[in-house]
Design an enzyme around this catalytic site. Structure first.
Site, PDB file in Angstrom:
ATOM      1  N   LYS A 118       0.913  -1.403   0.077  1.00  0.00           N
ATOM      2  CA  LYS A 118      -0.009   0.016   0.094  1.00  0.00           C
ATOM      3  C   LYS A 118       0.900   1.258  -0.210  1.00  0.00           C
ATOM      4  O   LYS A 118       0.555   2.233  -0.628  1.00  0.00           O
ATOM      5  CB  LYS A 118      -0.901  -0.072   1.196  1.00  0.00           C
ATOM      6  CG  LYS A 118      -2.037  -1.082   1.329  1.00  0.00           C
ATOM      7  CD  LYS A 118      -3.391  -0.468   1.413  1.00  0.00           C
ATOM      8  CE  LYS A 118      -4.483  -1.216   0.915  1.00  0.00           C
ATOM      9  NZ  LYS A 118      -4.768  -2.326   1.503  1.00  0.00           N
ATOM     10  N   LYS A 199      -4.812 -10.007  -6.686  1.00  0.00           N
ATOM     11  CA  LYS A 199      -5.928 -10.210  -5.682  1.00  0.00           C
ATOM     12  C   LYS A 199      -7.104  -9.227  -6.399  1.00  0.00           C
ATOM     13  O   LYS A 199      -6.718  -8.152  -6.766  1.00  0.00           O
ATOM     14  CB  LYS A 199      -5.601  -9.994  -4.410  1.00  0.00           C
ATOM     15  CG  LYS A 199      -6.659  -9.951  -3.292  1.00  0.00           C
ATOM     16  CD  LYS A 199      -6.258  -9.494  -2.051  1.00  0.00           C
ATOM     17  CE  LYS A 199      -6.381  -7.915  -2.003  1.00  0.00           C
ATOM     18  NZ  LYS A 199      -6.098  -7.381  -0.561  1.00  0.00           N
ATOM     19  N   LYS A 202     -11.291  -4.111  -3.915  1.00  0.00           N
ATOM     20  CA  LYS A 202     -12.090  -2.822  -4.003  1.00  0.00           C
ATOM     21  C   LYS A 202     -11.333  -1.616  -4.260  1.00  0.00           C
ATOM     22  O   LYS A 202     -12.135  -0.657  -4.684  1.00  0.00           O
ATOM     23  CB  LYS A 202     -13.133  -2.982  -3.008  1.00  0.00           C
ATOM     24  CG  LYS A 202     -12.352  -2.792  -1.291  1.00  0.00           C
ATOM     25  CD  LYS A 202     -13.526  -2.690  -0.498  1.00  0.00           C
ATOM     26  CE  LYS A 202     -13.494  -3.557   0.907  1.00  0.00           C
ATOM     27  NZ  LYS A 202     -12.367  -3.242   1.728  1.00  0.00           N
TER      28      LYS A 202
HETATM   29  P1  TYM Z   1     -10.848  -5.625   3.889  1.00  0.00           P
HETATM   30  O1  TYM Z   1     -11.653  -4.631   4.120  1.00  0.00           O
HETATM   31  O2  TYM Z   1      -9.763  -5.394   2.634  1.00  0.00           O
HETATM   32  O3  TYM Z   1     -11.464  -6.921   3.522  1.00  0.00           O
HETATM   33  C1  TYM Z   1     -12.460  -7.552   4.055  1.00  0.00           C
HETATM   34  C2  TYM Z   1     -12.539  -9.064   3.972  1.00  0.00           C
HETATM   35  O4  TYM Z   1     -12.410  -9.513   2.532  1.00  0.00           O
HETATM   36  C3  TYM Z   1     -11.371 -10.448   2.424  1.00  0.00           C
HETATM   37  N1  TYM Z   1     -10.900 -10.161   1.140  1.00  0.00           N
HETATM   38  C4  TYM Z   1     -10.767 -11.300   0.231  1.00  0.00           C
HETATM   39  N2  TYM Z   1     -11.101 -12.578   0.200  1.00  0.00           N
HETATM   40  C5  TYM Z   1     -10.610 -13.309  -0.912  1.00  0.00           C
HETATM   41  N3  TYM Z   1     -10.583 -12.946  -2.357  1.00  0.00           N
HETATM   42  C6  TYM Z   1     -10.079 -11.607  -2.208  1.00  0.00           C
HETATM   43  N4  TYM Z   1      -9.881 -11.170  -3.443  1.00  0.00           N
HETATM   44  C7  TYM Z   1     -10.315 -10.573  -1.099  1.00  0.00           C
HETATM   45  N5  TYM Z   1     -10.453  -9.199  -0.983  1.00  0.00           N
HETATM   46  C8  TYM Z   1     -10.541  -9.144   0.483  1.00  0.00           C
HETATM   47  C9  TYM Z   1     -10.404  -9.732   3.355  1.00  0.00           C
HETATM   48  O5  TYM Z   1      -9.255 -10.759   3.907  1.00  0.00           O
HETATM   49  C10 TYM Z   1     -11.071  -9.571   4.753  1.00  0.00           C
HETATM   50  O6  TYM Z   1     -11.254 -10.642   5.414  1.00  0.00           O
HETATM   51  N6  TYM Z   1      -7.419  -5.394   7.668  1.00  0.00           N
HETATM   52  C11 TYM Z   1      -8.941  -5.766   7.055  1.00  0.00           C
HETATM   53  C12 TYM Z   1      -9.952  -5.139   8.029  1.00  0.00           C
HETATM   54  C13 TYM Z   1     -10.180  -5.431   9.412  1.00  0.00           C
HETATM   55  C14 TYM Z   1      -9.965  -6.660  10.216  1.00  0.00           C
HETATM   56  C15 TYM Z   1      -9.978  -6.156  11.543  1.00  0.00           C
HETATM   57  C16 TYM Z   1     -10.482  -7.835   9.904  1.00  0.00           C
HETATM   58  C17 TYM Z   1      -9.678  -4.508  10.354  1.00  0.00           C
HETATM   59  N7  TYM Z   1      -9.626  -4.899  11.716  1.00  0.00           N
HETATM   60  C18 TYM Z   1     -10.298  -7.224  12.504  1.00  0.00           C
HETATM   61  C19 TYM Z   1     -10.721  -8.832  10.854  1.00  0.00           C
HETATM   62  C20 TYM Z   1     -10.294  -8.335  12.073  1.00  0.00           C
HETATM   63  C21 TYM Z   1      -9.152  -5.447   5.674  1.00  0.00           C
HETATM   64  O7  TYM Z   1      -8.280  -4.627   5.070  1.00  0.00           O
HETATM   65  O8  TYM Z   1      -9.950  -6.212   5.029  1.00  0.00           O
END
Ligand code: TYM
Length: 333
Positions: A118, A199, A202
């Site tokens: 990032k 990957k 969004k």
């Molecule tokens: P975020 O917002 O990027 O994504 C949310 C969830 O979607 C999953 N994900 C995917 N899974 C499969 N294939 C993909 N292409 C894909 N893109 C996203 C992510 O693994 C995630 O589970 N850091 C986290 C947010 C967060 C969080 C937390 C998660 C903040 N605090 C505490 C769990 C517990 C994030 O950026 O997810």
């Protein structure tokens, strides 16, 4: 007898409002949030503080936050069964994050691959982007979570949360539950349809490669039918050698509850696989979109759900924060 057998697990997970929800988010994480509700005590959080770590537009953040919360209800997060809330409405997250920043080392934060990706070669990289995983650890530890359903890209952050909990407990006495990651066997990493080595995300500028949950079904079907496939005509589940075809098999498998390797045996050509995959995804999103449209016409309902959720979350987070404050030697408030 093991006293934990039959016990209800505490589940926590979060998602950032940095863009519209993708099929990757849904298959890799969100559908497991829904299924966990059957047996476990679940808390789900729209992690809006995390969205501040990168440049953003305030009005867009407000809109994306409300949209995301509405999507979570539309996919089946049941506010009577689970706690659904906004991170910024529970101030304990920011406060425990400070204790986690003081528990993590600069070296381990520097090793986080998501930070490196990032940060890239951007001129401005916020300090918040660097300490992001400490806030994420705080999110999880505040609720004594046993399990955290996430996609594969969060594996390293989860490992850090476990290390921080263990280190804190070791230094200051038993305070936190050490959480486990819940990563699905299929579709843990859904790939971009135009570049299956990357990957699906969004925040990526790849309109043809990213399927959005709220997108027009005809557009979804078109994107899947035009997905980049691999050289050679053989349909085989082999993410290394055949990333494009394997991605479609994983999506179809996740959408229909079938094993991608078994599915591969049913196809001799790419065309029918793409057609079935497109149909399955359209079937998956249709009811979600209908429910979303209903909910979006009455935003007051979702606002009320979030406010109730924040109250329930605060009641759980407060005592855990107090425990952590006392453990490090801060005087009671
Ligand atoms: P975020 O917002 O990027 O994504 C949310 C969830 O979607 C999953 N994900 C995917 N899974 C499969 N294939 C993909 N292409 C894909 N893109 C996203 C992510 O693994 C995630 O589970 N850091 C986290 C947010 C967060 C969080 C937390 C998660 C903040 N605090 C505490 C769990 C517990 C994030 O950026 O997810």
């Amino acid at each position: 007898m093991d006293p934990t057998i039959g016990a209800v697990a505490r589940v926590f997970s979060g998602i950032k409002p940095t863009g519209p929800v993708t099929l990757g988010n849904y298959l890799g994480a969100l559908r497991n949030w829904v299924s966990a509700q059957a047996d476990d005590d679940c808390l789900y959080c729209v992690v809006d503080l995390h969205a501040l770590t990168v440049p953003h537009d305030p009005a867009e953040l407000r809109a994306l936050t409300l949209e995301l919360a509405t999507v979570l209800v539309a996919i089946g997060i049941d506010p009577d069964r689970s706690t659904l809330f906004l991170q910024s409405q529970v101030h304990e997250h920011a406060e425990l994050a400070w204790l986690m920043e003081c528990t993590a080392s600069v070296g381990e934060l520097r090793r986080m691959t998501q930070f490196k990706e990032k940060a890239g070669d951007h001129e401005f990289v916020s300090a918040g982007l660097f300490t992001y995983p400490a806030l994420m650890a705080a999110d999880i530890l505040l609720y004594d979570a046993d399990r955290v359903p996430v996609g594969d890209d969060q594996r390293q952050h989860l490992e850090l949360a476990r290390d921080l909990a263990t280190r804190f407990n070791h230094r200051f006495g038993p305070t936190f539950t050490v959480p486990e990651a819940g990563i699905p066997a299929v579709a843990a990493r859904v790939m971009d349809l135009q570049d299956p080595t990357r990957k699906m995300s969004k925040t990526e500028e790849s309109p043809q490669g990213v399927v959005l949950l709220l997108e027009d079904p005809a557009a979804i079907a078109r994107k899947i039918r035009r997905a980049v496939t691999d050289t050679g005509a053989e349909v085989r589940y082999d993410p290394e050698a055949k990333p494009g075809v394997s991605n479609l098999l994983a999506i179809l498998g996740a959408a229909t509850g079938q094993d991608p390797c078994v599915l591969a045996g049913k196809y001799e050509q790419y065309g029918p696989l793409k057609a079935d995959c497109a149909d399955a995804v359209v079937e998956l999103v249709r009811p979600i979109q209908a429910r979303y449209a209903e909910l979006a016409s009455d935003p007051g309902t979702v606002a009320e759900i979030l406010s109730r959720g924040a109250g329930k979350a605060r009641a759980l987070a407060g005592p855990v924060l107090d425990r952590a404050r006392a453990a490090v030697g801060l005087l009671p408030r």
